[in-house]
Design a protein around this motif. Structure first.
Motif, PDB file in Angstrom:
ATOM      1  N   UNK A 266      -9.092  -2.727  -5.263  1.00  0.00           N
ATOM      2  CA  UNK A 266      -7.941  -3.295  -5.955  1.00  0.00           C
ATOM      3  C   UNK A 266      -6.650  -2.609  -5.511  1.00  0.00           C
ATOM      4  N   UNK A 267      -6.689  -1.298  -5.392  1.00  0.00           N
ATOM      5  CA  UNK A 267      -5.499  -0.553  -4.961  1.00  0.00           C
ATOM      6  C   UNK A 267      -5.100  -0.952  -3.542  1.00  0.00           C
ATOM      7  N   UNK A 268      -6.079  -1.137  -2.673  1.00  0.00           N
ATOM      8  CA  UNK A 268      -5.789  -1.549  -1.298  1.00  0.00           C
ATOM      9  C   UNK A 268      -5.149  -2.928  -1.276  1.00  0.00           C
TER      10      UNK A 268
ATOM     11  N   UNK B 112      -0.348  -6.290  -0.594  1.00  0.00           N
ATOM     12  CA  UNK B 112       0.585  -7.278  -1.144  1.00  0.00           C
ATOM     13  C   UNK B 112       1.995  -6.708  -1.247  1.00  0.00           C
ATOM     14  N   UNK B 113       2.090  -5.456  -1.644  1.00  0.00           N
ATOM     15  CA  UNK B 113       3.408  -4.822  -1.753  1.00  0.00           C
ATOM     16  C   UNK B 113       4.072  -4.714  -0.385  1.00  0.00           C
ATOM     17  N   UNK B 114       3.286  -4.407   0.646  1.00  0.00           N
ATOM     18  CA  UNK B 114       3.845  -4.330   1.997  1.00  0.00           C
ATOM     19  C   UNK B 114       4.339  -5.702   2.456  1.00  0.00           C
ATOM     20  N   UNK B 115       3.569  -6.751   2.143  1.00  0.00           N
ATOM     21  CA  UNK B 115       3.988  -8.113   2.498  1.00  0.00           C
ATOM     22  C   UNK B 115       5.272  -8.487   1.779  1.00  0.00           C
ATOM     23  N   UNK B 116       5.349  -8.168   0.496  1.00  0.00           N
ATOM     24  CA  UNK B 116       6.547  -8.475  -0.287  1.00  0.00           C
ATOM     25  C   UNK B 116       7.754  -7.738   0.277  1.00  0.00           C
ATOM     26  N   UNK B 117       7.557  -6.478   0.626  1.00  0.00           N
ATOM     27  CA  UNK B 117       8.666  -5.694   1.189  1.00  0.00           C
ATOM     28  C   UNK B 117       9.141  -6.297   2.509  1.00  0.00           C
ATOM     29  N   UNK B 118       8.197  -6.675   3.374  1.00  0.00           N
ATOM     30  CA  UNK B 118       8.572  -7.263   4.657  1.00  0.00           C
ATOM     31  C   UNK B 118       9.327  -8.577   4.457  1.00  0.00           C
ATOM     32  N   UNK B 119       8.861  -9.418   3.523  1.00  0.00           N
ATOM     33  CA  UNK B 119       9.549 -10.680   3.253  1.00  0.00           C
ATOM     34  C   UNK B 119      10.938 -10.440   2.677  1.00  0.00           C
TER      35      UNK B 119
END
Length: 93
Positions: free
Chosen positions: A53-55, A60-67
């Motif tokens: 779950x943490x992974x 998802x957080x990395x994807x959101x940051x990139x977007x």
């Protein structure tokens, strides 16, 4: 000679020693070992689930940051284009 309170304390001490000795025997039995093993296995399964779950959350957080960075870059490029068009329009007049 031995009053009631001393006998009570002695009885409590003896009961504690007996309970402690019996507790050690129970805790070191094969059945207790099975319980410990099953509990440890459950904790390891839970740890694995939490790590998955943490992974997922981290990805998802990395994807959101990139977007979000891409959106800001696009917005900055649009603003720069608007400013450049405005300057070109002013120079043309």
């Amino acid at each position: 000679m031995l009053d009631i309170s001393k006998m009570k304390k002695l009885g409590l001490f003896a009961g504690g020693v007996l309970f402690g000795t019996a507790g050690i025997q129970v805790l070191s039995s094969k059945d207790a070992r099975k319980v410990y093993t099953n509990c440890t296995a459950a904790v390891l399964r839970a740890k694995e689930c939490v790590m998955k779950t943490a992974t997922t959350v981290q990805e998802n957080a990395e994807d959101i940051l990139a977007e979000a960075k891409q959106i800001n870059e696009d917005r900055a490029a649009q603003e720069a284009a608007c400013v450049q068009e405005a300057e070109t329009a002013e120079d043309a007049e």
